[in-house]
Design an enzyme around this catalytic site. Structure first.
Site, short mmCIF file in Angstrom:
data_model
loop_
_atom_site.label_atom_id
_atom_site.label_comp_id
_atom_site.label_asym_id
_atom_site.label_seq_id
_atom_site.Cartn_x
_atom_site.Cartn_y
_atom_site.Cartn_z
CE1 TYR A 60 -10.11 2.71 -2.42
CE2 TYR A 60 -8.36 4.30 -2.49
CZ TYR A 60 -9.02 3.23 -3.04
OH TYR A 60 -8.58 2.69 -4.23
CB SER A 213 -3.20 -5.22 -4.97
OG SER A 213 -4.15 -4.93 -3.99
N PRO A 214 0.25 -3.90 -5.60
CG PRO A 214 1.81 -2.26 -5.09
CD PRO A 214 0.33 -2.48 -5.22
N GLY A 217 -1.74 -7.26 -1.75
CA GLY A 217 -2.35 -6.94 -0.46
C GLY A 217 -1.46 -7.27 0.73
N GLY A 218 -0.24 -7.70 0.49
CA GLY A 218 0.70 -8.02 1.59
C GLY A 218 1.25 -9.43 1.47
CE LYS A 223 1.93 -8.37 6.89
NZ LYS A 223 1.76 -6.92 6.77
#
Ligand SMILES: NC(=O)c1ccc[n+]([C@@H]2O[C@H](COP(=O)([O-])OP(=O)(O)OC[C@H]3O[C@@H](n4cnc5c(N)ncnc54)[C@H](OP(=O)(O)O)[C@@H]3O)[C@@H](O)[C@H]2O)c1
Length: 354
Positions: A60, A213-214, A217-218, A223
């Site tokens: 990471y 990744s709940p 990833g966004g 959004k």
């Protein structure tokens, strides 16, 4: 809101938080993420809310995530359940010898992680991805030796197929080695493939399940429909889902509409659905949050106070249904037609002789 805790799995007494703090966004080594000041705010808020289960990996942010985490846990190291992973390495130099699941790479990786984390042990150590080459015996014996050496306390497998995990679990049990305690897999409303084999396997074997990744990833925040910028652009589309199918669009439509009904955010609906999924399991399931900012963590922790109705859960589960394929479809239809041992056997023998 307070983050609760639970036993990770039936394989050990290790207690973890009900939500883990993912630190894939800690650092800027990938050209996109949080600087140390923001990471500290996120970490402090998570700990204040009662969280103590930290997920990182050598790869990471090219090692920065582990360096940040090492500094952040230093004052109270033993309070935190520290988990990290090896396979891809932090160097990013393309060396084949510094990647994969082999014992050579495991040993050199754990030593490098311990230095970056500024600690003498990792509580839960993961093989990050299968390299599809190293025998499971080698991985399990490597884990056992690291446990005996006091460098790690527990081990798990992340992004491995179910058959490899089940084999490793059995090898560890028969040899009397330290057991695998958990698996890690992607799992969210748009990616539910883990329900085919991984989750039933973990439940049956008593392995804990940590899910990455709940929010897809966004994407599940909605959004990108509002033309907001984020990881989709920042990481060039890696580790983020987009609405490239009618199924995903229908899922997001439903998430947004239930968020309006429940007077909450789409992100909180997505996480509340995940938390609900663990109710039918006899082993632990822990979503790993991935905030990039303090305000994102604050907003997401609100999921702990969201109570979806059964009808809302059912609508989310139904709209995100996916094709299970063979043999799962046949098993399901046989089971639905004949619940009860003798009927299933009769029906199954009919199918095999037809
Ligand atoms: N084992 C593995 O292979 C693996 C793989 C991936 C992740 N993980 C672990 O799982 C953790 C979580 O995965 P993830 O980062 O993919 O989780 P995620 O929650 O699905 O995605 C995180 C992204 O969602 C956005 N976000 C989060 N909370 C938000 C909010 N309240 N409002 C608006 N946007 C929000 C942020 O996007 P923006 O950046 O666009 O703001 C953030 O970067 C990682 O940190 C890592 O520890 C493990």
């Amino acid at each position: 809101m307070t983050i609760g805790n639970q036993v990770l799995s039936r394989k050990s007494g290790l207690r973890v938080s009900q939500l883990a703090l993912g630190t894939g966004n800690f650092g800027t080594g990938w050209g996109y993420g949080s600087d140390f000041a923001e990471a500290r705010k996120i970490f402090d808020r998570y700990a204040e809310a009662g969280g103590f289960f930290i997920d990182t990996a050598d790869t990471y942010q090219v090692g920065q995530s582990e360096e940040f985490v090492g500094q952040l846990i230093a004052n109270d190291r033993d309070h935190f359940v520290l988990s990290s992973k090896y396979t891809m390495g932090a160097e990013n130099d393309g060396s084949i010898s510094k990647s994969g699941n082999s014992r050579k790479n495991m040993v050199r990786s754990v030593e490098a992680s311990l230095k970056r984390l500024k600690t003498d042990h990792i509580d839960l150590y993961w093989a990050h991805f299968t390299d599809e080459t190293t025998p499971m015996e080698e991985i399990m014996r490597g884990f056992e030796d690291l446990v005996q050496a006091g460098k790690i306390h527990y081990a798990g497998l992340s992004n491995f197929p179910a058959w490899r995990i089940a084999r490793a679990d059995m090898i560890g049990e028969l040899r009397g080695w330290s057991p695998l305690v958990a698996i890690q897999t992607e799992y969210n409303l748009v990616e539910r493939s883990a329900e085919r084999d991984l989750i039933p396997m973990a439940d049956a074997l008593g392995l804990g399940i940590t899910t990455w990744s709940p929010l897809a990833g966004g994407m599940l925040t909605g959004k990108y429909r509002n033309n907001e910028q984020g990881r989709l652009q920042g990481l060039g589309g890696i580790l983020v889902h987009s609405e490239q199918s009618g199924r995903k669009t229908a899922i997001l439509d439903t998430v947004i509409s239930i968020a309006t009904e429940a007077d909450t955010t789409p992100a909180n609906v997505a996480i509340a659905w995940l938390l609900d999924q663990s109710r039918n399991l006899s082993t632990g399931m822990v979503p790993i949050l991935g905030p990039r900012t303090l305000s994102q963590l604050d907003a997401t922790l609100g999921a702990l106070d969201v109570h979806l109705t059964q009808d809302q859960i059912d609508r989310l589960t139904s709209v995100s249904a996916f094709e299970r394929g063979t043999p799962h479809d046949q098993i399901q239809s046989l089971g639905a037609q004949a619940r009860g041992g003798d009927k299933i056997i009769r029906r199954a023998s009919f199918v095999t002789t037809a």
